[in-house]
Design an enzyme around this catalytic site. Structure first.
Site, PDB file in Angstrom:
ATOM      1  CB  CYS A 112      -0.954   0.004   1.185  1.00 42.07           C
ATOM      2  SG  CYS A 112      -1.908  -1.495   1.314  1.00 42.07           S
ATOM      3  CG  HIS A 252      -3.210   3.209   2.390  1.00 40.96           C
ATOM      4  ND1 HIS A 252      -3.736   2.885   1.164  1.00 40.96           N
ATOM      5  CD2 HIS A 252      -3.287   2.074   3.146  1.00 40.96           C
ATOM      6  CE1 HIS A 252      -4.104   1.610   1.180  1.00 40.96           C
ATOM      7  NE2 HIS A 252      -3.841   1.108   2.362  1.00 40.96           N
ATOM      8  CG  ASN A 282      -6.725  -0.952   1.469  1.00 37.73           C
ATOM      9  OD1 ASN A 282      -6.009  -0.512   0.567  1.00 37.73           O
ATOM     10  ND2 ASN A 282      -6.236  -1.454   2.589  1.00 37.73           N
TER      11      ASN A 282
HETATM   12  N1  ACO Z   1     -18.718  -8.841   9.026  1.00 36.18           N
HETATM   13  C1  ACO Z   1     -19.210  -9.212  10.229  1.00 36.18           C
HETATM   14  N2  ACO Z   1     -18.417  -9.631  11.234  1.00 36.18           N
HETATM   15  C2  ACO Z   1     -17.098  -9.673  10.996  1.00 36.18           C
HETATM   16  C3  ACO Z   1     -16.531  -9.298   9.783  1.00 36.18           C
HETATM   17  C4  ACO Z   1     -17.407  -8.882   8.771  1.00 36.18           C
HETATM   18  N3  ACO Z   1     -16.972  -8.502   7.558  1.00 36.18           N
HETATM   19  N4  ACO Z   1     -15.191  -9.443   9.861  1.00 36.18           N
HETATM   20  C5  ACO Z   1     -14.924  -9.891  11.094  1.00 36.18           C
HETATM   21  N5  ACO Z   1     -16.068 -10.036  11.789  1.00 36.18           N
HETATM   22  C6  ACO Z   1     -16.243 -10.488  13.151  1.00 36.18           C
HETATM   23  C7  ACO Z   1     -15.143 -11.406  13.602  1.00 36.18           C
HETATM   24  O1  ACO Z   1     -15.389 -12.737  13.205  1.00 36.18           O
HETATM   25  C8  ACO Z   1     -15.210 -11.239  15.093  1.00 36.18           C
HETATM   26  O2  ACO Z   1     -16.264 -12.017  15.585  1.00 36.18           O
HETATM   27  P1  ACO Z   1     -16.117 -12.784  17.004  1.00 36.18           P
HETATM   28  O3  ACO Z   1     -15.915 -11.702  18.014  1.00 36.18           O
HETATM   29  O4  ACO Z   1     -17.410 -13.506  17.100  1.00 36.18           O
HETATM   30  O5  ACO Z   1     -14.910 -13.652  16.832  1.00 36.18           O
HETATM   31  C9  ACO Z   1     -15.605  -9.785  15.262  1.00 36.18           C
HETATM   32  O6  ACO Z   1     -16.181  -9.372  14.024  1.00 36.18           O
HETATM   33  C10 ACO Z   1     -14.432  -8.899  15.587  1.00 36.18           C
HETATM   34  O7  ACO Z   1     -13.388  -9.189  14.658  1.00 36.18           O
HETATM   35  P2  ACO Z   1     -12.041  -8.412  14.665  1.00 36.18           P
HETATM   36  O8  ACO Z   1     -11.180  -8.863  13.536  1.00 36.18           O
HETATM   37  O9  ACO Z   1     -11.458  -8.481  16.041  1.00 36.18           O
HETATM   38  O10 ACO Z   1     -12.590  -6.970  14.363  1.00 36.18           O
HETATM   39  P3  ACO Z   1     -11.894  -5.596  14.576  1.00 36.18           P
HETATM   40  O11 ACO Z   1     -12.704  -4.768  15.476  1.00 36.18           O
HETATM   41  O12 ACO Z   1     -10.436  -5.731  14.864  1.00 36.18           O
HETATM   42  O13 ACO Z   1     -12.042  -4.994  13.111  1.00 36.18           O
HETATM   43  C11 ACO Z   1     -10.743  -4.620  11.138  1.00 36.18           C
HETATM   44  C12 ACO Z   1     -11.439  -5.649  12.005  1.00 36.18           C
HETATM   45  C13 ACO Z   1     -11.780  -3.680  10.556  1.00 36.18           C
HETATM   46  C14 ACO Z   1     -10.009  -5.323  10.009  1.00 36.18           C
HETATM   47  C15 ACO Z   1      -9.771  -3.865  12.056  1.00 36.18           C
HETATM   48  O14 ACO Z   1      -8.916  -4.738  12.748  1.00 36.18           O
HETATM   49  C16 ACO Z   1      -8.950  -2.897  11.322  1.00 36.18           C
HETATM   50  O15 ACO Z   1      -9.426  -1.848  10.964  1.00 36.18           O
HETATM   51  N6  ACO Z   1      -7.668  -3.205  11.123  1.00 36.18           N
HETATM   52  C17 ACO Z   1      -6.794  -2.373  10.345  1.00 36.18           C
HETATM   53  C18 ACO Z   1      -6.326  -3.125   9.249  1.00 36.18           C
HETATM   54  C19 ACO Z   1      -6.785  -2.639   7.932  1.00 36.18           C
HETATM   55  O16 ACO Z   1      -7.429  -1.631   7.737  1.00 36.18           O
HETATM   56  N7  ACO Z   1      -6.377  -3.456   7.009  1.00 36.18           N
HETATM   57  C20 ACO Z   1      -6.728  -3.285   5.707  1.00 36.18           C
HETATM   58  C21 ACO Z   1      -5.664  -2.647   5.068  1.00 36.18           C
HETATM   59  S1  ACO Z   1      -4.168  -3.330   5.218  1.00 36.18           S
HETATM   60  C22 ACO Z   1      -3.292  -2.159   4.516  1.00 36.18           C
HETATM   61  O17 ACO Z   1      -3.819  -1.341   3.857  1.00 36.18           O
HETATM   62  C23 ACO Z   1      -1.901  -2.184   4.742  1.00 36.18           C
END
Ligand code: ACO
Length: 327
Positions: A112, A252, A282
């Protein structure tokens, strides 16, 4: 020593719009979950065009905006983690598609952060008086490395391309640039390439091979917020500027919550941060040049505007650059 400007920009994204509701028919998710966790409402997903095609459309638009022909290009740099082939590179394919007769061409992979790495390289070639006109493209068809059964990743990404013509000038348009990496954290955002496979293997692997993005979202979040703030502060220090001097921050486009966190930490009003992730998701290396082109084409940039672009991504990598708009 020559100065460096962004002389033109372009972008292109596949026409196929996929909403959060559309995704809820494929995986167990909802518009509410995706919107509140990420800010993303829809993304473009290719219905057949590969990375070289979307890169070419963005490049054509950037050439037109810059008012130069492909024959005037000295170099093409494409940042991508989703090339059409191992070889030929997307940049070589572009060289042929555009008819950039005298251009050298190579691809880079900084995930990215790729566009900022490419801009840095282009600036050095120009400041070294080696080249005058360089096409830098960030182009991705991330949909081909998604696991469409993994709701934790497939809702986050989109396909698209952004391009810039980077040229020599007497005006200073591209200022300080920093790039960096933290390879020790690489496993938090992975996508495997081909495994070793030959008749001389000591042991045949029983591991199933796949080339899908696997991500530890929280670790990426932690890394992203830290390097975004640190990189912006470092650019401001080098340019002897304060956040108030900056008209636009173009980050980004991974997640609204990451951008929001960084804005608060820097004590900058979120309205100064350019955000289009609700429409594109993204798009990795393409996200910053797509946002820059939208700003340019929508007439939101004026000559002299001070801009900081900032990115982070797989590798892990990060980077930021100071731009003064000179169009
Ligand atoms: N829809 C519904 N539920 C979901 C989804 C979805 N799409 N994805 C995950 N869940 C659930 C999980 O299964 C989990 O359920 P559980 O508690 O029953 O196990 C729950 O939601 C929480 O999951 P987490 O992965 O812990 O969710 P989090 O609050 O951390 O959010 C996210 C996930 C949005 C990816 C967050 O960690 C984040 O913003 N991370 C930053 C990374 C990012 O943006 N990466 C993309 C770009 S990478 C890059 O550009 C370099």
């Amino acid at each position: 020593m020559a100065e460096v400007i962004i002389r033109g920009t372009g972008h292109y994204a596949p026409e196929n719009v996929v909403s959060n509701f559309d995704l809820s028919k494929i995986v167990d998710t909802s518009d509410e979950w995706i919107t509140t966790r990420t800010g993303i409402k829809e993304r473009r997903i290719t219905a057949g065009e590969n990375t070289s095609h979307i890169a070419c459309r963005a490049a054509e638009s950037a050439l037109k905006d810059a008012g130069i022909t492909a024959e005037e290009l000295d170099l093409i740099i494409v940042a991508t983690v989703t090339p059409d082939n191992v070889t030929p590179s997307v940049s070589c394919m572009l060289q042929s598609m555009l008819g950039a007769r005298k251009a050298a061409a190579f691809d880079i992979n900084a995930a990215c952060t790729g566009f900022i790495y490419g801009l840095n390289l282009a600036s050095m070639f120009i400041k070294g008086d080696i080249y005058n006109n360089i096409l830098v493209v960030g182009a991705e068809t991330l949909s081909k490395i998604m696991n469409w059964q993994d709701r934790g990743t497939c809702v986050l990404f989109g396909d698209g391309a952004g391009a810039a013509i980077v040229s020599s000038s007497t005006e200073r348009g591209v200022g300080s640039i920093i790039i960096g990496s933290d390879g020790a954290k690489g496993e938090v955002l992975q996508c495997k390439a081909l495994p070793i496979n030959n008749p001389f293997l000591k042991e045949q692997s029983t591991e199933e091979h796949h080339s899908h993005v696997i991500m530890e979202g929280r670790e990426v979040f932690r890394f992203a917020t830290g390097v975004m703030v640190d990189s912006i502060e470092e650019i401001l220090r080098r340019e002897n500027l304060t956040p108030q001097d900056i008209k636009f921050f173009i980050p980004h486009q991974a997640n609204l919550r990451i951008i929001d966190y960084a804005a608060k930490k820097l004590e900058v009003d979120i309205s100064k941060f350019v955000i289009n992730l609700e429409r594109f998701g993204n798009t990795s290396s393409a996200s910053i040049p797509i946002a820059l082109d939208e700003m340019n084409k929508n007439g939101l940039l004026s000559k002299g505007d001070r801009i900081i672009i900032v990115g982070f991504g797989g590798g892990l990598t990060y980077g930021a650059a100071y731009l003064q708009w000179q169009k």
